[in-house]
Write an enzyme that holds these catalytic residues in place. Structure first.
Site, PDB file in Angstrom:
ATOM      1  N   LYS A 104       0.870  -1.184   0.000  1.00 29.83           N
ATOM      2  CA  LYS A 104       0.000   0.000   0.000  1.00 29.83           C
ATOM      3  C   LYS A 104       0.898   1.223   0.000  1.00 29.83           C
ATOM      4  CE  LYS A 104      -4.489   0.849   0.210  1.00 29.83           C
ATOM      5  NZ  LYS A 104      -5.576  -0.010  -0.293  1.00 29.83           N
TER       6      LYS A 104
HETATM    7  P1  NAD Z   1     -13.243   7.565  -2.527  1.00 33.91           P
HETATM    8  O1  NAD Z   1     -12.242   8.606  -2.234  1.00 33.91           O
HETATM    9  O2  NAD Z   1     -13.705   7.385  -3.917  1.00 33.91           O
HETATM   10  O3  NAD Z   1     -14.552   7.766  -1.602  1.00 33.91           O
HETATM   11  C1  NAD Z   1     -14.513   7.918  -0.221  1.00 33.91           C
HETATM   12  C2  NAD Z   1     -15.887   8.392   0.207  1.00 33.91           C
HETATM   13  O4  NAD Z   1     -15.957   8.461   1.636  1.00 33.91           O
HETATM   14  C3  NAD Z   1     -16.258   9.787  -0.291  1.00 33.91           C
HETATM   15  O5  NAD Z   1     -17.633   9.819  -0.652  1.00 33.91           O
HETATM   16  C4  NAD Z   1     -16.010  10.663   0.926  1.00 33.91           C
HETATM   17  O6  NAD Z   1     -16.770  11.864   0.881  1.00 33.91           O
HETATM   18  C5  NAD Z   1     -16.515   9.714   2.001  1.00 33.91           C
HETATM   19  N1  NAD Z   1     -16.124  10.072   3.359  1.00 33.91           N
HETATM   20  C6  NAD Z   1     -14.944  10.537   3.820  1.00 33.91           C
HETATM   21  N2  NAD Z   1     -15.036  10.773   5.139  1.00 33.91           N
HETATM   22  C7  NAD Z   1     -16.300  10.449   5.524  1.00 33.91           C
HETATM   23  C8  NAD Z   1     -17.012  10.466   6.739  1.00 33.91           C
HETATM   24  N3  NAD Z   1     -16.431  10.887   7.864  1.00 33.91           N
HETATM   25  N4  NAD Z   1     -18.304  10.053   6.753  1.00 33.91           N
HETATM   26  C9  NAD Z   1     -18.904   9.624   5.625  1.00 33.91           C
HETATM   27  N5  NAD Z   1     -18.277   9.581   4.433  1.00 33.91           N
HETATM   28  C10 NAD Z   1     -16.998   9.986   4.385  1.00 33.91           C
HETATM   29  O7  NAD Z   1     -12.608   6.208  -1.936  1.00 33.91           O
HETATM   30  P2  NAD Z   1     -12.995   4.731  -2.331  1.00 33.91           P
HETATM   31  O8  NAD Z   1     -12.053   4.277  -3.381  1.00 33.91           O
HETATM   32  O9  NAD Z   1     -14.461   4.631  -2.519  1.00 33.91           O
HETATM   33  O10 NAD Z   1     -12.562   3.955  -1.003  1.00 33.91           O
HETATM   34  C11 NAD Z   1     -13.438   3.847   0.133  1.00 33.91           C
HETATM   35  C12 NAD Z   1     -12.942   2.716   1.017  1.00 33.91           C
HETATM   36  O11 NAD Z   1     -12.906   1.502   0.268  1.00 33.91           O
HETATM   37  C13 NAD Z   1     -11.521   2.891   1.559  1.00 33.91           C
HETATM   38  O12 NAD Z   1     -11.448   2.318   2.838  1.00 33.91           O
HETATM   39  C14 NAD Z   1     -10.679   2.084   0.592  1.00 33.91           C
HETATM   40  O13 NAD Z   1      -9.462   1.652   1.159  1.00 33.91           O
HETATM   41  C15 NAD Z   1     -11.605   0.927   0.322  1.00 33.91           C
HETATM   42  N6  NAD Z   1     -11.333   0.223  -0.927  1.00 33.91           N
HETATM   43  C16 NAD Z   1     -11.331   0.855  -2.124  1.00 33.91           C
HETATM   44  C17 NAD Z   1     -11.090   0.139  -3.280  1.00 33.91           C
HETATM   45  C18 NAD Z   1     -11.142   0.763  -4.650  1.00 33.91           C
HETATM   46  O14 NAD Z   1     -11.022   0.023  -5.638  1.00 33.91           O
HETATM   47  N7  NAD Z   1     -11.334   2.049  -4.782  1.00 33.91           N
HETATM   48  C19 NAD Z   1     -10.815  -1.236  -3.201  1.00 33.91           C
HETATM   49  C20 NAD Z   1     -10.855  -1.858  -1.965  1.00 33.91           C
HETATM   50  C21 NAD Z   1     -11.116  -1.119  -0.832  1.00 33.91           C
END
Ligand code: NAD
Length: 414
Positions: A104
């Site tokens: 990561k």
């Molecule tokens: P992203 O940046 O696209 O979205 C994150 C979202 O969370 C946004 O809508 C943001 O406004 C919201 N957010 C932030 N703080 C918040 C709070 N306090 N309360 C409510 N909402 C809040 O990120 P993502 O890619 O969707 O990733 C989200 C999670 O999924 C992370 O933990 C990431 O590690 C995990 N993840 C992502 C992927 C991927 O392919 N993108 C894969 C596996 C896991």
């Protein structure tokens, strides 16, 4: 509340390795990252001033294949968080049985405070700083919180300038630059497939099932879209700016339009506003945390009123909260299973890049479905084979065993 993500992961790892009666030294080798790189990143701001930012690339384990894992741009990025996330990647890729290890990376920055030019420069500086440890066959980054296909395109370009055309250096690229069909939606679709199978397995109706989703970014919004298509009722969603609730179910296509126009779901007229924390405690069938880590903790776990938690985010539930939920009889489908769709399709993207041969959307979706469904039932079978075994411990046991076996077979312990 201060949450140490690495400590949370260590607790989860220890529990599973004890169940497996893993040799102590092998467990220690497996638990901690192989390599940690911290880099200082100078950035000339648009006003001519200099800002130095800190970045990381942490490589946890590559016994089963090249290091693989996302890049996060967020002010809370720190070494412990990146360590924990790198380890989760190792066990996620092993659980769904794709030939990758885990890594990561991230930069401690709020990208919303940067111009597009600054963001591009920072990304390129970061690629140069970590270039000694990444490579198409050694370590392949991907998107995570606040990073996207455009950032992956800059990474691919920067790396290719010194190494020749290398689309396989990063996944989550735009389709026009060697990205895969279905990669953008893969994690959210995967979360939805996992939810669907959980419902089937636990005899819960999918049609009309009520769902609350924290986070409406890549993972949360694609999960909402897919679950809406499955006939579920998404009763609440939130993002960094606020939360909304409608007990009749939100009109997801209209909400996506609102988000497109205003950059947030906040203040949508489709629903009433609620406090962000309230969302976690709503009565519903499924709660999907899909934002950041450590959001379900000892101070709020008792208030949860969902029937099942599906972890879209990485590390959203602390070990103490896990225990509370276990006592409340609320099963948790763990991150390394529920959100593995992204890395599965990242693997397919990488394979297509190596082959210089691209697949149709249907082929990607079919393969993703099969991998996730198989991994779900394998995990569920182990979890149900013994009393007192959570889905999380079962998932860790299956994956730790696979990585330990690879380490031993490769003769890495001499
Ligand atoms: P992203 O940046 O696209 O979205 C994150 C979202 O969370 C946004 O809508 C943001 O406004 C919201 N957010 C932030 N703080 C918040 C709070 N306090 N309360 C409510 N909402 C809040 O990120 P993502 O890619 O969707 O990733 C989200 C999670 O999924 C992370 O933990 C990431 O590690 C995990 N993840 C992502 C992927 C991927 O392919 N993108 C894969 C596996 C896991």
């Amino acid at each position: 509340m201060e949450i140490n993500n690495f400590k949370s992961y260590c607790d989860q790892f220890d529990r599973a390795s004890q169940e497996l009666k893993l040799d102590e030294n092998l467990a220690s080798l497996l638990k901690y990252p192989d390599r940690e790189l911290a880099v200082e990143l100078p950035l000339i701001r648009d006003d001519g001033s200099l800002k130095v930012l800190r970045g990381y690339r942490i490589q946890h384990n590559d016994a089963r294949g090249p290091f693989k894992g996302g890049l996060r741009f967020h002010p809370q990025v720190d070494v412990d968080e990146v360590r924990a996330l790198s380890a989760l990647m190792t066990f996620k890729t092993a659980l769904v049985d794709i030939p990758f290890g885990g890594a990561k990376g991230g930069i401690q920055v709020d990208p919303a405070t940067l111009s597009q030019r600054e963001l591009e420069q920072l990304t390129r500086t970061f690629v140069r700083a970590i270039s000694p440890v990444i490579g198409v066959q050694t370590d392949i980054p991907a998107p995570d919180v606040n990073t996207n296909a455009q950032i992956m395109a800059w990474i691919m370009d920067e790396y290719s300038q010194t190494n020749g055309y290398s689309p396989g250096i990063v996944t989550g690229k735009p389709i026009s630059l060697g990205g895969s069909q279905g990669r953008e939606s893969a994690t959210g679709v995967g979360v939805s497939i996992t939810l669907r199978e959980t419902a089937k397995h636990r005899n819960m109706p999918l049609e009309g099932a009520t769902v609350a989703i924290q986070g409406f970014g890549n993972v949360g919004s694609w999960a909402a879209r897919t679950l809406h298509e499955y006939g579920c009722k998404i009763i609440a969603v939130s993002d960094a700016r606020g939360a909304i609730y409608n007990k009749e179910g939100l009109d997801i296509p209209a909400l996506l339009e609102h988000q497109e126009a205003h950059g947030s779901i906040h203040l949508s007229s489709l629903a009433e506003p609620i406090e962000q924390d309230e969302l976690l405690c709503l009565e519903c069938d499924f709660l999907i945390p899909a934002a950041l880590g450590g959001v379900i903790h000892k101070m709020n776990a008792e208030c949860l009123r969902c029937k099942v938690v599906i972890e879209g985010a990485n590390g959203p539930t602390t070990p103490t909260a896990d225990e509370v939920l276990w006592k409340k009889n609320i099963p948790v489908i763990p991150d390394i299973l529920a959100n593995a769709g992204g890395v599965i399709v990242s693997y397919y993207e990488w394979v297509q890049n190596l082959q210089r041969h691209y697949w149709e959307d249907g082929e990607v979706t079919r393969k993703l479905e099969r991998k996730l469904v198989d991994s779900f039932y394998e995990t569920a079978a182990l979890a149900h084979s013994r009393k007192e075994l959570s889905y999380r411990t079962a998932a860790f046991m299956l994956s730790i065993k696979r990585v330990a076996e690879a380490i031993e077979m490769r003769g890495r312990i001499t």
